[in-house]
Design a protein around this motif. Structure first.
Motif, PDB file in Angstrom:
ATOM      1  N   LEU A   1       0.833  -1.209   0.000  1.00 38.86           N
ATOM      2  CA  LEU A   1       0.000   0.000   0.000  1.00 38.86           C
ATOM      3  C   LEU A   1       0.868   1.260   0.000  1.00 38.86           C
ATOM      4  O   LEU A   1       0.571   2.225  -0.690  1.00 38.86           O
ATOM      5  N   CYS A   2       1.942   1.225   0.812  1.00 44.54           N
ATOM      6  CA  CYS A   2       2.863   2.371   0.875  1.00 44.54           C
ATOM      7  C   CYS A   2       3.462   2.651  -0.496  1.00 44.54           C
ATOM      8  O   CYS A   2       3.524   3.788  -0.952  1.00 44.54           O
ATOM      9  N   GLU A   3       3.884   1.576  -1.165  1.00 43.54           N
ATOM     10  CA  GLU A   3       4.501   1.745  -2.479  1.00 43.54           C
ATOM     11  C   GLU A   3       3.499   2.325  -3.478  1.00 43.54           C
ATOM     12  O   GLU A   3       3.818   3.239  -4.233  1.00 43.54           O
ATOM     13  N   ALA A   4       2.264   1.785  -3.429  1.00 46.00           N
ATOM     14  CA  ALA A   4       1.229   2.270  -4.349  1.00 46.00           C
ATOM     15  C   ALA A   4       0.948   3.746  -4.091  1.00 46.00           C
ATOM     16  O   ALA A   4       0.836   4.552  -5.019  1.00 46.00           O
ATOM     17  N   PHE A   5       0.891   4.102  -2.800  1.00 43.99           N
ATOM     18  CA  PHE A   5       0.624   5.492  -2.434  1.00 43.99           C
ATOM     19  C   PHE A   5       1.756   6.404  -2.917  1.00 43.99           C
ATOM     20  O   PHE A   5       1.518   7.464  -3.504  1.00 43.99           O
ATOM     21  N   ASN A   6       2.994   5.969  -2.719  1.00 44.85           N
ATOM     22  CA  ASN A   6       4.136   6.778  -3.151  1.00 44.85           C
ATOM     23  C   ASN A   6       4.150   6.973  -4.661  1.00 44.85           C
ATOM     24  O   ASN A   6       4.430   8.055  -5.155  1.00 44.85           O
ATOM     25  N   ASN A   7       3.817   5.885  -5.408  1.00 42.97           N
ATOM     26  CA  ASN A   7       3.786   5.995  -6.870  1.00 42.97           C
ATOM     27  C   ASN A   7       2.718   6.976  -7.327  1.00 42.97           C
ATOM     28  O   ASN A   7       2.926   7.775  -8.237  1.00 42.97           O
ATOM     29  N   MET A   8       1.542   6.875  -6.641  1.00 47.55           N
ATOM     30  CA  MET A   8       0.426   7.760  -6.991  1.00 47.55           C
ATOM     31  C   MET A   8       0.831   9.216  -6.747  1.00 47.55           C
ATOM     32  O   MET A   8       0.594  10.098  -7.564  1.00 47.55           O
ATOM     33  N   ASN A   9       1.486   9.430  -5.623  1.00 43.28           N
ATOM     34  CA  ASN A   9       1.926  10.770  -5.249  1.00 43.28           C
ATOM     35  C   ASN A   9       2.909  11.335  -6.280  1.00 43.28           C
ATOM     36  O   ASN A   9       2.804  12.469  -6.709  1.00 43.28           O
ATOM     37  N   LYS A  10       3.837  10.454  -6.699  1.00 38.72           N
ATOM     38  CA  LYS A  10       4.839  10.858  -7.695  1.00 38.72           C
ATOM     39  C   LYS A  10       4.151  11.279  -8.991  1.00 38.72           C
ATOM     40  O   LYS A  10       4.472  12.273  -9.605  1.00 38.72           O
ATOM     41  N   ARG A  11       3.147  10.472  -9.387  1.00 42.78           N
ATOM     42  CA  ARG A  11       2.409  10.723 -10.634  1.00 42.78           C
ATOM     43  C   ARG A  11       1.652  12.052 -10.550  1.00 42.78           C
ATOM     44  O   ARG A  11       1.639  12.830 -11.502  1.00 42.78           O
TER      45      ARG A  11
END
Ligand code: ADP
Length: 253
Positions: A17-27
């Protein structure tokens, strides 16, 4: 929570979940950066014809009005700058409209008939330069948004006319294998190799003075590419300076 108390699956889930959240944030940050860049570029493009008009009007007010030749020349330039502005605004509106349409209204039609309609509407401009446009290949029924696809193909054929010499021709070929392939080939001035990677970028013009004469805002190809991508297709370009340019559109059947 103490890590020991979380079972290993739960820990993995939280990590995912953390990784998905970080990727979303980056995008989101990337998109925001792109949007800011777009606003900055659009403002810059709008400012330059406005600045041109202001200088010309001030010169007329300060006395250039007295000389009939200078007055006519300045009024002509003001008119050209206004044309540039309205081209730009129309392009921006079109881009916004296409980007805002979440869902394309698709209908089934013969792509060759659509291309022939585009050619018909561009024929008066082609005739002015004594350019003939040949459309060859089979009729293929496919699903497209008619207005948008008309616009995409229009922009590419209009460019082929704009950047061709007088008394030449444009060859359009429609083919079908696993995809629909439309080749639009002109025998005009061509595009330098160093510019090829950028010509689909918004506001990109190969030669700003050349574009000034032809009134381009550098939006036509980015609009065309956007529409073709929305149809899950692709567009590529092949060109040689002095020999001509070919745009190849690929669409799913
Ligand atoms: P514009 O409105 O300036 O034509 P486009 O986005 O349609 O903008 O095209 C970008 C640039 O690519 C143009 O300014 C022109 O220099 C170049 N270009 C596009 N099509 C052709 C072509 N068929 N032949 C030569 N140059 C072309």
């Amino acid at each position: 929570l103490v890590l020991d108390e979380i079972n290993i699956d739960g820990y993995k889930e939280i990590k995912r979940l953390c990784e998905a959240f970080n990727n979303m944030n980056k995008r989101i940050i990337e998109l925001d950066k792109k949007r800011r860049q777009f606003v900055a570029d659009a403002s810059h493009e709008l400012k330059s014809p406005l600045a041109g008009i202001k200088v010309l009007v001030e010169s007329l007010q300060q006395g250039a009005m007295e000389d009939k030749n200078i007055r006519d020349e300045f009024l002509n330039s003001i008119n050209n700058e206004i044309d540039r502005l309205s081209n730009l605004v129309n392009g921006l509106l079109e881009l916004a409209q296409i980007e805002n349409s979440d869902e394309l209204r698709m209908s089934s039609l013969d792509i060759k008939e659509l291309i022939k309609d585009v050619v018909k509407s561009l024929n008066p401009i082609a005739k002015n330069k004594n350019i003939t446009i040949n459309v060859e290949g089979e009729g293929i029924i496919t699903y497209v948004n008619r207005d948008n696809m008309f616009r995409a193909i229009y922009n590419i054929i209009e460019n082929a006319i704009k950047y061709s010499f007088e008394d030449s021709k444009i060859d359009i070929l429609i083919e079908k294998d696993e995809q629909i392939k439309i080749t639009i080939k002109d025998y005009g001035m061509g595009i330098p190799e160093c510019d090829l990677p950028y010509i689909f970028d918004r506001f990109y013009r190969v030669d700003k003075t050349r574009a000034r004469k032809t009134g381009g805002a550098g939006l036509g190809l980015s609009i065309a590419k956007h529409i073709i991508k929305l149809h899950k297709g692709d567009i590529e370009v092949k060109s040689k300076v002095g020999e001509g340019t070919a745009f190849i559109i690929k669409l799913p059947i």
